[in-house]
Write an enzyme that holds these catalytic residues in place. Structure first.
Site, PDB file in Angstrom:
ATOM      1  N   CYS A  49      30.091 -24.300 -12.787  1.00  0.00           N
ATOM      2  CA  CYS A  49      30.681 -23.117 -13.423  1.00  0.00           C
ATOM      3  C   CYS A  49      31.474 -23.457 -14.679  1.00  0.00           C
ATOM      4  CB  CYS A  49      31.578 -22.388 -12.437  1.00  0.00           C
ATOM      5  SG  CYS A  49      30.771 -22.066 -10.854  1.00  0.00           S
ATOM      6  N   HIS A  69      39.984 -18.357 -14.960  1.00  0.00           N
ATOM      7  CA  HIS A  69      38.702 -18.509 -14.260  1.00  0.00           C
ATOM      8  C   HIS A  69      38.565 -17.372 -13.255  1.00  0.00           C
ATOM      9  CE1 HIS A  69      35.138 -20.418 -12.822  1.00  0.00           C
ATOM     10  NE2 HIS A  69      35.642 -20.686 -11.633  1.00  0.00           N
ATOM     11  N   GLU A  79      44.583 -21.558  -8.844  1.00  0.00           N
ATOM     12  CA  GLU A  79      44.647 -21.467 -10.309  1.00  0.00           C
ATOM     13  C   GLU A  79      45.998 -20.937 -10.764  1.00  0.00           C
ATOM     14  OE1 GLU A  79      42.270 -19.744 -14.235  1.00  0.00           O
ATOM     15  OE2 GLU A  79      41.709 -19.002 -12.243  1.00  0.00           O
ATOM     16  N   LYS A  88      35.775 -11.572 -14.989  1.00  0.00           N
ATOM     17  CA  LYS A  88      34.790 -11.613 -13.901  1.00  0.00           C
ATOM     18  C   LYS A  88      34.916 -10.390 -12.992  1.00  0.00           C
ATOM     19  CE  LYS A  88      34.265 -16.659 -13.567  1.00  0.00           C
ATOM     20  NZ  LYS A  88      35.292 -17.054 -14.553  1.00  0.00           N
ATOM     21  N   HIS A 111      30.310 -13.336 -11.761  1.00  0.00           N
ATOM     22  CA  HIS A 111      30.394 -14.753 -12.146  1.00  0.00           C
ATOM     23  C   HIS A 111      29.039 -15.236 -12.649  1.00  0.00           C
ATOM     24  CE1 HIS A 111      31.490 -18.814 -12.376  1.00  0.00           C
ATOM     25  NE2 HIS A 111      32.098 -18.992 -11.219  1.00  0.00           N
ATOM     26  N   PHE A 145      32.166 -25.684  -8.765  1.00  0.00           N
ATOM     27  CA  PHE A 145      31.832 -26.485  -7.591  1.00  0.00           C
ATOM     28  C   PHE A 145      31.607 -27.932  -8.024  1.00  0.00           C
ATOM     29  CE2 PHE A 145      29.804 -22.885  -4.816  1.00  0.00           C
ATOM     30  CZ  PHE A 145      31.072 -22.370  -4.603  1.00  0.00           C
TER      31      PHE A 145
END
Length: 416
Positions: free
Chosen positions: A167, A307, A318, A339, A344, A402
């Site tokens: 990502c 994010h 985060e 998002k 995403h 990831f």
């Protein structure tokens, strides 16, 4: 190379294909309006999958943009990048001759690349045997296929390659392309991210990992970053591509300079395949590294595009990392996650969010985090529900993926 000798990097064009629209201006318009592009999946049967919602790209007609042969060999992720790149080049007004094309590169990020094409060729092999498999299957099924198609279509003979860091791919692509220009490797780069992993396999796998929202009864409310009731992210497809140039070249040709990329850093958690580091070690390092690269203090950042995936673990970790880096400034600046509207885009999401950062600077408007009804920290301005006016000169954009990939970019208003 010393800081004095470094070539400055500016953005002169953007293109996009997203769940909100098929170009960059309309995508931005949808984001400012707080419009969701998430709905029930229409492209395939989801009745036996963990979830049935996604951010699909609607009304995309490859016949408008591609030849018959291109359409046959190109995976949708490659098609989206190709169309976004053409829009970005047109917006930038970049005219290329043999000499300048040799000084122009292509760098396209993708988390997973042409998964649809790979699945299609595998099924052809099973159904019809090896003689039915296209001789271009290996090329079309490679993660560098988007970069190759863009390079060949526009005659760009500088370096062309793919980059994959889950990502964080789109953000990493922009950051590494900036370094190419900074250190004089090229004068311009067509760069960004693209993804189309809306397949049964990908949605089954990610759903089985308990990472996806199952709020199928209300798709447009499913992506809810920084909300107490978040239950997972929503997968989406699309692309965003920019034209980056050295400031010298852009100024010399009178290009429209949209923003300057002044800082970038990437790190790894080295912790877990799907869970962020519990102390946010890599995330903090990416943000502090990008700020150091930009020669800025945290207090000089005017907006953070988070994010903000809408998962239980990411949003909290985060925010904790942002507080560790920004301290009390965290409660003084807007922090939003787009998002909530797009879903995403995996490898495409960091590039799209850098486009958001560029437009925030240009228009002095911050897009909202929709569905943020019960914020996990009421002292933070998550720009809930509606866009806000903010005179922002400098933006930090975060992307984490990831595998523990982390990347942050810093963009600034161009001041010459």
């Amino acid at each position: 190379m010393s800081d004095v000798a470094r070539h400055r990097t500016v953005i002169t064009g953007w293109g996009a294909v997203t769940p909100l629209a098929l170009d960059a201006p309309q995508t931005w318009e949808g984001l400012l309006a707080g419009r969701s592009g998430i709905g029930t999946v229409t492209g395939f049967d989801c009745s036996d999958l963990p979830t049935s919602i996604a951010g699909e790209v609607h009304d995309f007609d490859p016949d408008v943009h591609l030849s018959h042969q291109q359409k046959r060999r190109m995976d949708r992720y490659s098609q989206y990048a190709y169309v976004a790149a053409a829009e970005a080049l047109a917006a930038s007004g970049l005219e290329l001759d043999e000499e300048s094309a040799a000084r122009t590169g292509v760098l396209i990020g993708s988390g997973y690349g042409p998964t649809g094409a790979l699945a299609r060729y595998h099924q052809i092999m099973l159904d019809k045997g090896p003689r039915a498999v296209s001789p271009l299957a290996t090329v079309a099924g490679a993660i560098d296929s988007a970069a190759g198609e863009i390079s060949m279509a526009h005659g760009l003979t500088g370096p062309s390659r793919a980059l994959s860091s889950a990502c964080a791919s789109g953000t990493d692509a922009l950051g590494e392309a900036m370094r190419w220009i900074r250190h004089g490797v090229v004068d311009a780069v067509v760069t960004g991210g693209s993804e189309d992993i809306l397949t049964r396999i990908d949605m089954a796998s990610t759903g089985n990992a308990k990472a996806l929202s199952t709020r199928t009864d209300s798709p447009q409310e499913a992506s809810r970053p920084f909300d107490e009731d978040r239950d997972g992210f929503v997968m989406a497809a699309g692309s965003a591509v920019a034209v980056l140039e050295s400031a010298e070249r852009a100024v010399a040709r009178g290009a429209p300079i949209l923003a300057e990329i002044i800082g970038y850093a990437s790190t790894s958690d080295a912790h877990h395949w799907t869970a962020p580091h519990p102390e946010g070690r890599g995330v903090r390092a990416a943000m502090t590294g990008a700020l150091a690269d930009a020669h800025l203090t945290p207090e000089e950042i005017g907006y953070i595009n988070a994010h903000g995936t809408s998962t239980r673990l990411n949003d909290r970790s985060e925010l904790d990392a942002i507080r560790a880096v920004f301290g009390d400034h965290t409660s003084r600046i807007p922090i939003s996650s787009t998002k909530s509207m797009t879903g995403h885009l995996i490898g495409g999401t960091g590039a799209l969010e850098a486009m958001v950062a560029t437009n925030v600077i240009r228009d002095r408007a911050v897009p909202p985090t929709i569905n943020c009804c019960q914020p996990i920290d009421p002292t933070v301005n998550f720009v809930a529900h509606e866009a806000q006016e903010h005179d922002v000169d400098t933006v930090l954009s975060n992307s984490f993926g990831f595998g523990g990939h982390n990347a942050s970019l810093v963009l600034r208003r161009w001041a010459g």
